[in-house]
Design an enzyme around this catalytic site. Structure first.
Site, PDB file in Angstrom:
ATOM      1  N   GLU A  54      -0.321  33.137   4.480  1.00 15.26           N
ATOM      2  CA  GLU A  54      -1.284  33.714   5.416  1.00 15.26           C
ATOM      3  C   GLU A  54      -2.700  33.352   4.966  1.00 15.26           C
ATOM      4  O   GLU A  54      -2.983  33.286   3.769  1.00 15.26           O
ATOM      5  CB  GLU A  54      -1.118  35.230   5.454  1.00 15.26           C
ATOM      6  N   LYS A 127       1.008  37.868  14.668  1.00 11.38           N
ATOM      7  CA  LYS A 127       1.284  39.010  13.792  1.00 11.38           C
ATOM      8  C   LYS A 127       1.218  40.321  14.574  1.00 11.38           C
ATOM      9  O   LYS A 127       0.219  40.628  15.230  1.00 11.38           O
ATOM     10  CB  LYS A 127       0.271  39.017  12.646  1.00 11.38           C
ATOM     11  N   CYS A 167       3.184  38.951   6.467  1.00 11.07           N
ATOM     12  CA  CYS A 167       2.590  39.910   5.536  1.00 11.07           C
ATOM     13  C   CYS A 167       2.978  41.367   5.832  1.00 11.07           C
ATOM     14  O   CYS A 167       4.081  41.785   5.523  1.00 11.07           O
ATOM     15  CB  CYS A 167       1.073  39.714   5.515  1.00 11.07           C
TER      16      CYS A 167
END
Length: 278
Positions: A54, A127, A167
């Protein structure tokens, strides 16, 4: 006696992969140079799929720096870089995350883009879960500059089914159930030192065990130019929860081999996915 079909069958049974660990700076050009060198190293080592962390392209001094770097979907130097790298090395390249423009000019989509060996884009995942932390002197609020995605994404890399996440998504197991069936989950990340030291490995191994698949997690790992410290520990975890490869800190390549027989063995010996009732 080895038949002509044996090599092809062996290829279908295994997939060499690599996770790139970086310590990205505030300089996008320097970050692309570092990423390109590490991708080349991974490809030279035999990886057919390479995954960047990321924010590989930028860890800015301010959260709004990534908004200034945003690109329209399908066009821009970051996307061109990823496409060119995939084609040059003939690999599947999961491009960490790239800030893509959205309807609100003060926000971006934190998009994980996938390119095939021909350089053509094959998948985009935005995301979904946005990180927030208030602990001691640490304050993070991704929702201030990022617009959340809504759609889980899986893509096919030849015979391998790959689920995308980023993440903070790692903390939400219901997302991964939506991705099934998959052989591999990738988790490009930039975990903080605080949260990573406490939870990173536990969460990665849990996602691998409960979904009986491989998990490949490239990360940011070290002290950054902006003063932020990330946990690193990029790793490959197998379907039984065993950590096959890991790098604690600093730039590097974490490589390993996915073995379909290992997936089949885990699911046959402990058929938890077939035992699900909810």
């Amino acid at each position: 006696m080895t038949t002509p079909e044996a090599p092809a069958a062996a290829v279908l049974q295994s997939l060499p992969v690599a996770a790139i660990q970086m310590v990205s700076s505030t300089d996008p050009e320097a970050n692309l140079e570092h990423a390109g060198r590490l991708i080349a190293q991974a490809a030279a080592g035999g990886a057919s799929m390479v995954v960047l962390p990321e924010y590989f392209c930028l860890l800015g001094r301010k959260d709004t720096d990534k908004v200034a770097l945003r690109e329209p979907d399908g066009d821009g130097p970051l996307q061109s870089f990823l496409s060119a790298q995939a084609a040059e090395h003939g690999i599947w390249l999961v491009g960490g995350t790239v800030p893509l423009a959205c309807a609100r000019p003060s926000r971006v989509r934190n998009a994980c883009l996938v390119y095939g060996p021909d350089g053509r884009r094959r998948a985009r995942y935005d995301k979904i879960h946005l990180f927030g932390l208030s602990r001691g002197d640490e304050r993070f609020d991704e929702s201030a500059t990022i617009e959340a995605g809504r759609t889980p994404v899986v893509f096919d890399a030849g015979p391998w089914r790959v689920g995308l996440s980023v993440c903070y998504d790692l903390r939400f197991p219901e997302l991964y159930r939506r991705l099934l069936p998959v052989d591999l989950i990738v988790v490009p990340s930039a975990f903080t030192y605080t949260t990573g030291s406490a939870h990173w490995e536990i969460l990665l191994r849990a996602r691998a065990i409960e979904n009986q698949c491989y998990v490949l997690a490239p990360a940011q790992g070290g002290l950054h130019e902006n003063g932020r410290r990330t946990w690193g520990h990029s790793m490959l975890v197998d379907p039984w929860g065993e950590v096959l490869a890991v790098q604690a800190e600093g730039e590097g390549v974490v490589a390993g081999l996915l073995d379909r027989r290992r997936i089949d063995e885990a699911r046959r010996s402990l058929p938890a996915l077939r035992h699900r009732l909810l």
